[in-house]
Write a protein that holds these residues in place. Structure first.
Motif, PDB file in Angstrom:
ATOM      1  N   ILE A 302       0.839  -1.208   0.000  1.00 36.38           N
ATOM      2  CA  ILE A 302       0.000   0.000   0.000  1.00 36.38           C
ATOM      3  C   ILE A 302       0.871   1.254   0.000  1.00 36.38           C
ATOM      4  O   ILE A 302       0.640   2.195  -0.774  1.00 36.38           O
ATOM      5  CB  ILE A 302      -0.937   0.001   1.225  1.00 36.38           C
ATOM      6  N   ILE A 303       1.887   1.275   0.848  1.00 33.97           N
ATOM      7  CA  ILE A 303       2.769   2.449   0.937  1.00 33.97           C
ATOM      8  C   ILE A 303       3.476   2.688  -0.399  1.00 33.97           C
ATOM      9  O   ILE A 303       3.590   3.832  -0.864  1.00 33.97           O
ATOM     10  CB  ILE A 303       3.794   2.266   2.076  1.00 33.97           C
ATOM     11  N   ALA A 319       6.338  13.100  -2.892  1.00 33.72           N
ATOM     12  CA  ALA A 319       6.185  11.682  -2.542  1.00 33.72           C
ATOM     13  C   ALA A 319       7.021  11.351  -1.312  1.00 33.72           C
ATOM     14  O   ALA A 319       6.582  10.601  -0.419  1.00 33.72           O
ATOM     15  CB  ALA A 319       6.579  10.797  -3.718  1.00 33.72           C
ATOM     16  N   ASP A 320       8.234  11.931  -1.226  1.00 36.85           N
ATOM     17  CA  ASP A 320       9.088  11.693  -0.050  1.00 36.85           C
ATOM     18  C   ASP A 320       8.467  12.295   1.211  1.00 36.85           C
ATOM     19  O   ASP A 320       8.486  11.678   2.282  1.00 36.85           O
ATOM     20  CB  ASP A 320      10.473  12.300  -0.281  1.00 36.85           C
ATOM     21  N   CYS A 321       7.910  13.506   1.077  1.00 34.93           N
ATOM     22  CA  CYS A 321       7.268  14.146   2.235  1.00 34.93           C
ATOM     23  C   CYS A 321       6.089  13.317   2.734  1.00 34.93           C
ATOM     24  O   CYS A 321       5.916  13.110   3.950  1.00 34.93           O
ATOM     25  CB  CYS A 321       6.794  15.549   1.854  1.00 34.93           C
ATOM     26  N   ALA A 322       5.279  12.872   1.792  1.00 34.90           N
ATOM     27  CA  ALA A 322       4.112  12.062   2.160  1.00 34.90           C
ATOM     28  C   ALA A 322       4.547  10.749   2.794  1.00 34.90           C
ATOM     29  O   ALA A 322       3.982  10.293   3.797  1.00 34.90           O
ATOM     30  CB  ALA A 322       3.252  11.803   0.932  1.00 34.90           C
ATOM     31  N   ASP A 323       5.591  10.148   2.218  1.00 32.08           N
ATOM     32  CA  ASP A 323       6.085   8.884   2.749  1.00 32.08           C
ATOM     33  C   ASP A 323       6.640   9.065   4.155  1.00 32.08           C
ATOM     34  O   ASP A 323       6.439   8.210   5.026  1.00 32.08           O
ATOM     35  CB  ASP A 323       7.161   8.321   1.821  1.00 32.08           C
ATOM     36  N   ASN A 324       7.314  10.175   4.381  1.00 33.22           N
ATOM     37  CA  ASN A 324       7.849  10.440   5.728  1.00 33.22           C
ATOM     38  C   ASN A 324       6.717  10.558   6.747  1.00 33.22           C
ATOM     39  O   ASN A 324       6.820  10.050   7.871  1.00 33.22           O
ATOM     40  CB  ASN A 324       8.675  11.728   5.721  1.00 33.22           C
ATOM     41  N   ILE A 326       3.718   9.193   6.542  1.00 32.12           N
ATOM     42  CA  ILE A 326       3.113   7.866   6.724  1.00 32.12           C
ATOM     43  C   ILE A 326       3.992   6.997   7.617  1.00 32.12           C
ATOM     44  O   ILE A 326       3.512   6.325   8.539  1.00 32.12           O
ATOM     45  CB  ILE A 326       2.890   7.192   5.354  1.00 32.12           C
ATOM     46  N   GLN A 327       5.314   7.005   7.365  1.00 35.35           N
ATOM     47  CA  GLN A 327       6.227   6.171   8.142  1.00 35.35           C
ATOM     48  C   GLN A 327       6.340   6.669   9.577  1.00 35.35           C
ATOM     49  O   GLN A 327       6.302   5.869  10.523  1.00 35.35           O
ATOM     50  CB  GLN A 327       7.614   6.160   7.478  1.00 35.35           C
ATOM     51  N   ASP A 328       6.459   7.988   9.742  1.00 36.73           N
ATOM     52  CA  ASP A 328       6.625   8.544  11.096  1.00 36.73           C
ATOM     53  C   ASP A 328       5.398   8.334  11.965  1.00 36.73           C
ATOM     54  O   ASP A 328       5.509   8.148  13.189  1.00 36.73           O
ATOM     55  CB  ASP A 328       6.942  10.045  11.017  1.00 36.73           C
ATOM     56  N   ASN A 329       4.224   8.399  11.350  1.00 40.55           N
ATOM     57  CA  ASN A 329       2.971   8.277  12.105  1.00 40.55           C
ATOM     58  C   ASN A 329       2.341   6.899  12.017  1.00 40.55           C
ATOM     59  O   ASN A 329       1.306   6.652  12.625  1.00 40.55           O
ATOM     60  CB  ASN A 329       1.970   9.323  11.616  1.00 40.55           C
ATOM     61  N   ASP A 330       2.997   6.006  11.250  1.00 44.71           N
ATOM     62  CA  ASP A 330       2.460   4.653  11.055  1.00 44.71           C
ATOM     63  C   ASP A 330       0.982   4.721  10.678  1.00 44.71           C
ATOM     64  O   ASP A 330       0.139   4.047  11.255  1.00 44.71           O
ATOM     65  CB  ASP A 330       2.637   3.815  12.324  1.00 44.71           C
ATOM     66  N   ASP A 331       0.679   5.569   9.681  1.00 43.52           N
ATOM     67  CA  ASP A 331      -0.713   5.846   9.301  1.00 43.52           C
ATOM     68  C   ASP A 331      -0.839   5.815   7.780  1.00 43.52           C
ATOM     69  O   ASP A 331      -0.397   6.736   7.091  1.00 43.52           O
ATOM     70  CB  ASP A 331      -1.120   7.216   9.839  1.00 43.52           C
ATOM     71  N   ILE A 332      -1.422   4.750   7.263  1.00 45.89           N
ATOM     72  CA  ILE A 332      -1.532   4.606   5.810  1.00 45.89           C
ATOM     73  C   ILE A 332      -2.910   5.000   5.281  1.00 45.89           C
ATOM     74  O   ILE A 332      -3.124   5.018   4.075  1.00 45.89           O
ATOM     75  CB  ILE A 332      -1.236   3.155   5.368  1.00 45.89           C
ATOM     76  N   LYS A 364       0.416  21.248   4.276  1.00 49.39           N
ATOM     77  CA  LYS A 364       1.766  21.521   4.768  1.00 49.39           C
ATOM     78  C   LYS A 364       2.802  20.970   3.801  1.00 49.39           C
ATOM     79  O   LYS A 364       3.768  21.668   3.432  1.00 49.39           O
ATOM     80  CB  LYS A 364       1.953  20.906   6.155  1.00 49.39           C
ATOM     81  N   GLU A 365       2.619  19.746   3.351  1.00 47.59           N
ATOM     82  CA  GLU A 365       3.569  19.120   2.439  1.00 47.59           C
ATOM     83  C   GLU A 365       3.538  19.783   1.058  1.00 47.59           C
ATOM     84  O   GLU A 365       4.581  19.939   0.414  1.00 47.59           O
ATOM     85  CB  GLU A 365       3.269  17.625   2.310  1.00 47.59           C
ATOM     86  N   LEU A 366       2.349  20.193   0.625  1.00 46.96           N
ATOM     87  CA  LEU A 366       2.234  20.884  -0.659  1.00 46.96           C
ATOM     88  C   LEU A 366       2.997  22.207  -0.625  1.00 46.96           C
ATOM     89  O   LEU A 366       3.692  22.575  -1.589  1.00 46.96           O
ATOM     90  CB  LEU A 366       0.756  21.132  -0.996  1.00 46.96           C
TER      91      LEU A 366
END
Length: 418
Positions: A302-303, A319-324, A326-332, A364-366
């Motif tokens: 999914i990630i 994509a890197d910001c979004a991935d960070n 998701i990974q940091d918050n363990d929220d997909i 924020k990421e945008l």
């Protein structure tokens, strides 16, 4: 439990689901009555019956009639019942079939619904006196239950499917109820042995009733050496045969059980709905013949899909910001994306449209990536929901039909009589 109040009986009856499976003209008075074939369900237990009425029957009416049937056994012996109906012009063979039907009803109420004889009688008396009042309470509870279900199961964006739907399509074998209660964090095969052992009957009568239709499992248990030490004790031998039967059924459905566990753990992570194409990839491309559910692999799939979609639309930085995040918050699924969504996210998308929710969730990421919000559009299937809700899967309204707007829907309030 006491069933001498309308509230108590209504609470009990509100747990039933009724499905009408057939309608036909009554043979006695075809111009006035309809014979309904229907199924009552409660707690995973189904009971099929018929009901003759001049209008659509309610659960209250049907159960009241069934309770009267069950009480027939306390009023009449077989001979008395046959004689009574024979005096009314009913053939003995038909009377016997009717009496057997009453026996089946009584057996269902006592063995499946766990009602005692006096509880059945108390329900019958309450319904005889206050059927309309009870039915009003049952209908109110059904309405509230429907509202709760609608809130908990918001309409999906086009191209999405719920975890619950995917799980319902899996073949878990004869022990589905037990599998659904598994703890999928551990070794699934250990749960197989524990479940098979738990399902073995202790009742001697139940063991002897089970055996005639399952003699092959007695032979299999002997072949596997499970009968050593218990030969001569028929009950222990049948118990070992049952253990072999139940464990074999679980292993025969091992892959789908493992798929179910993977989906169950994704749901525990907050995933309510997933893109159909991604669901196919998770269910068909991962390996499900191991002892553990491959949940981490499913999560990574999914990630990766989220990253690939964002990278294609907005570039590697976003994509890197979004991935960070998701990974940091363990929220997909907590933030809107074209791959997996939580129930809250789906509800928000239905109310505001995908793009509006996307701008709010990722502003924020945008901004960090200098992406113009006005140019934002993931251009996914989910975007069919933008500027209206025509893209709702299976729920597209007719062009000229008025549409109920439930974007501001709130959780329904529970009442005491459910």
């Amino acid at each position: 439990m006491a069933y001498d109040t309308t509230e108590a009986v209504a609470k009990f009856l509100s747990g039933f689901q009724m499905k009408i499976t057939n309608r036909e003209r009554d043979t006695v008075a075809p111009d006035y009555y309809v014979k309904y074939s229907l199924t009552l369900s409660k707690g995973g237990k189904d009971f099929s019956t018929t009901f003759v009425s001049d209008g659509e029957p309610t659960v209250t009416q049907v159960f009241s009639a069934l309770a009267d049937d069950a009480l027939t056994l306390r009023k009449y012996s077989t001979d008395e019942f046959v004689d009574k109906l024979y005096a009314q012009g009913v053939k003995p063979s038909a009377a016997l079939r009717a009496y057997d039907s009453c026996k089946e009803t009584n057996l269902w109420m006592q063995d499946e619904l766990y009602l005692s004889g006096w509880e059945i009688e108390e329900i019958s008396k309450t319904l005889t006196k206050y059927e309309d009042e009870v039915n009003t309470l049952v209908e109110k509870a059904a309405s509230e239950r429907a509202a709760r279900y609608a809130y908990d199961h918001p309409k999906l964006p086009k191209g999405f499917v719920t975890i619950e739907q995917l799980q319902g399509d899996l073949d878990l074998g004869d022990l589905r109820d037990e599998v659904e209660d598994f703890d999928f964090d551990g070794d699934i095969t250990e749960a197989f042995g524990e479940t098979a052992d738990y399902k073995v009957d202790d009742n001697y009568h139940a063991l002897l009733t089970w055996l005639p239709d399952h003699t092959e499992w007695l032979e299999q248990a002997e072949f596997d050496g499970l009968l050593e030490g218990c030969k001569g004790d028929i009950y222990k031998m049948v118990q070992m045969a049952q253990y072999e039967c139940f464990k074999s059924d679980l292993y025969d459905h091992r892959e789908d059980i493992c798929r179910y566990g993977t989906l169950d753990q994704l749901r525990d992570m907050g995933v309510y709905a997933i893109r159909e194409s991604l669901a196919d990839e998770i269910l068909n491309d991962l390996s499900y013949d191991e002892d553990y559910a491959p949940t981490d692999d499913a999560k990574d799939t999914i990630i990766s899909a989220i990253y690939a979609t964002f990278e294609e639309k907005y570039g590697e930085d976003f994509a890197d910001c979004a991935d960070n995040f998701i990974q940091d918050n363990d929220d997909i699924a907590g933030r809107v994306n074209p791959c997996a969504m939580s129930v809250e996210t789906v509800r928000a998308v239905y109310g505001m449209g995908f793009d509006a929710v996307f701008l709010n969730d990722w502003k924020k990421e945008l901004a960090e990536c200098d992406i113009d919000p006005e140019a934002v559009s993931v251009d996914s299937e989910a975007h069919d929901m933008e500027n209206g809700r025509d893209g709702l899967d299976g729920n597209a309204p007719e062009k000229d039909a008025p549409e109920k707007d439930d974007r501001d829907a709130q959780p329904p309030v529970d009442t005491d009589n459910r």
